[in-house]
Design a protein around this motif. Structure first.
Motif, PDB file in Angstrom:
ATOM      1  N   THR A 323      42.806  34.996  40.561  1.00  0.00           N
ATOM      2  CA  THR A 323      42.300  36.241  40.819  1.00  0.00           C
ATOM      3  C   THR A 323      40.688  36.392  41.005  1.00  0.00           C
ATOM      4  N   GLY A 324      40.142  35.287  40.577  1.00  0.00           N
ATOM      5  CA  GLY A 324      38.940  35.442  40.328  1.00  0.00           C
ATOM      6  C   GLY A 324      38.339  36.325  39.045  1.00  0.00           C
ATOM      7  N   LYS A 355      37.689  29.073  43.921  1.00  0.00           N
ATOM      8  CA  LYS A 355      37.195  29.849  45.094  1.00  0.00           C
ATOM      9  C   LYS A 355      36.720  31.241  44.965  1.00  0.00           C
ATOM     10  N   LYS A 356      37.447  31.772  44.024  1.00  0.00           N
ATOM     11  CA  LYS A 356      37.144  33.265  44.041  1.00  0.00           C
ATOM     12  C   LYS A 356      36.022  33.538  42.594  1.00  0.00           C
TER      13      LYS A 356
END
Length: 433
Positions: A323-324, A355-356
């Motif tokens: 979810t970052g 990535k987030k």
């Protein structure tokens, strides 16, 4: 992403302390830094933010108080179910100084929130009264107050007034003196902007050692997420196999339990249904050392404490990466092999996996993590108590003679940074023997 945390007069943090996740100018280990654009639509303003921060210190040095403060204060701030006049559980001032033991606790969090805009939330509260509360944001690079309450410390009023901006209008609402204003925007007041901040705070995960073992409530919470998220389940299975636990995969079965609950409104007992989750782990089967095309299973509750910890903690970590989000962890190494602790930290460092731009802030005693190949100087912090019981929080960045290629672990164990127990000669122990 969090930029800074500030505490004052919370438990051992008597004087104001500041934990910063804003990267210093060094270009070392740039994979640990996120170049975050803020105030979208105005200037090309950017902030360099750290993905990780580790806090070291001796036992009882106060490092866990920082994690506890985040957990208890955000829980209070996001609790809409307040009874008028009741004590504020999060109020826990420094007890060993007559100037502070009845004074307010102050907390502030500076962060990049929805729409890549910078926010700062500040609150000050005593035994059963909030004395000041402010939410500020910088939509066009200049500060604008979204929510504000300022009350004199001597005020005995049961009801406070809270001013807030909704769109271009300034609104006002009543709330109890022991209630955080932000909590109103998660229950009673729906505001398109401020309610997002309430949700943001609720999404911050805080994990303590007592939560790391998979208790029934923890298993059910994670089980519910895994049942509804095939990607998360797949990645958790991969993590468990990668960690050399001997497990092949997890099996999750839902089970409906019937019960009754007492309704205050009508005074009647009403039937209820609750979904619980039976979680088991499959293992390969063998015959005389030869692998069979069969699987055996074991309830998760009968697996080792390390496996149950990796299940619960690994699941929270993977969810945060997915979810970052932001996760705070007290005593990261609890029930985990040092290699596994390092593995979980490296997940946040990996640009391919993270990535987030999720963040992790954790306390630890594990010097295997104090690795110059993993961390920058500005990511390593130390907590140390003075002779009066006051915790000082400082960064490795504060030592001018330390370079990025300095052997952090060896210098730390040699006592050059402080933050280690001062243990005297064993000959002075049990002198009456």
């Amino acid at each position: 992403m969090i930029l800074r945390l500030e505490f004052e007069n919370f438990r051992s943090y008597k004087a104001p302390v500041n934990l910063s996740l804003v990267a210093e100018g060094s270009k070392a280990k740039e994979q640990n830094v996120v170049l975050q654009r803020i105030n979208k639509g105005t200037s090309e303003e950017q902030e360099r933010i750290l993905k990780m921060a580790a806090i070291y210190g001796a036992n009882a040095s106060g490092k866990s108080n920082l994690i506890r403060g985040v957990r208890e204060i955000l829980s209070f701030v996001c609790n809409p179910f307040i009874v008028a006049g009741q004590p504020i559980d999060a109020w826990s001032p420094f007890r060993f100084d007559i100037n502070t033991y009845e004074k307010p606790v102050r907390f502030a969090i500076d962060f990049i929130g929805p729409d890549d805009v910078r926010f700062k939330y500040e609150i000050s509260f005593g035994f059963n009264t909030v004395f000041a509360e402010t939410l500020t944001y910088w939509p066009m690079g200049k500060p604008v107050v979204l929510l504000q309450r300022e009350i004199e410390e001597s005020s005995k009023e049961l009801i406070h007034k809270l001013k807030y901006k909704s769109g271009r209008k300034e609104q006002q609402l009543d709330l109890f003196q022991n209630q955080a204003g932000l909590s109103k925007f998660g229950s009673d007041v729906a505001d398109e902007f401020i309610s997002k901040i309430f949700v943001y705070f609720r999404s911050i995960a805080v994990v303590t050692p007592l939560q790391l073992g998979a208790s029934p409530s923890q298993r059910d919470s994670l089980g519910r997420q895994l049942v509804n998220d095939d990607v998360l389940l797949k990645r958790l299975n991969e993590l468990l196999r990668f960690a050399d636990t001997g497990l092949k995969s997890l099996r999750i079965a839902t089970k409906e339990k019937e019960g009754v609950t007492y309704r205050l409104g009508n005074g009647k007992m009403e039937p209820t249904k609750r979904i619980s989750f039976d979680i088991s782990a499959t293992h390969p089967m063998f015959h005389d050392g030869e692998s069979l095309d069969q699987e055996g299973s074991l309830p998760l509750s009968e697996e080792s404490n390390g496996v149950r910890t990796l299940f619960t903690f690994g699941g929270r970590i993977l969810r945060t990466l997915q979810t970052g989000g932001i996760i705070f962890v007290d005593e990261l190494e609890t029930s985990l092999h040092p290699y596994l602790s390092k593995l979980l930290v490296l997940l946040f460092q990996s640009e391919r996996i993270n990535k987030k731009n999720a963040q992790i802030i954790f306390t630890t005693h594990d010097t295997n993590l104090l690795d110059r190949t993993i961390f920058r100087k500005d990511q390593i912090w130390f907590a140390e108590k003075d002779e009066c019981g006051v915790t000082e929080l400082y960064s490795l960045q504060d030592f001018p003679d330390v370079r990025e290629d300095t052997p952090f672990d060896k210098w730390y164990l040699a006592g050059k940074f402080g933050g280690i127990p001062d243990i005297q000669s064993i000959e002075s122990l049990f002198e009456d023997i």
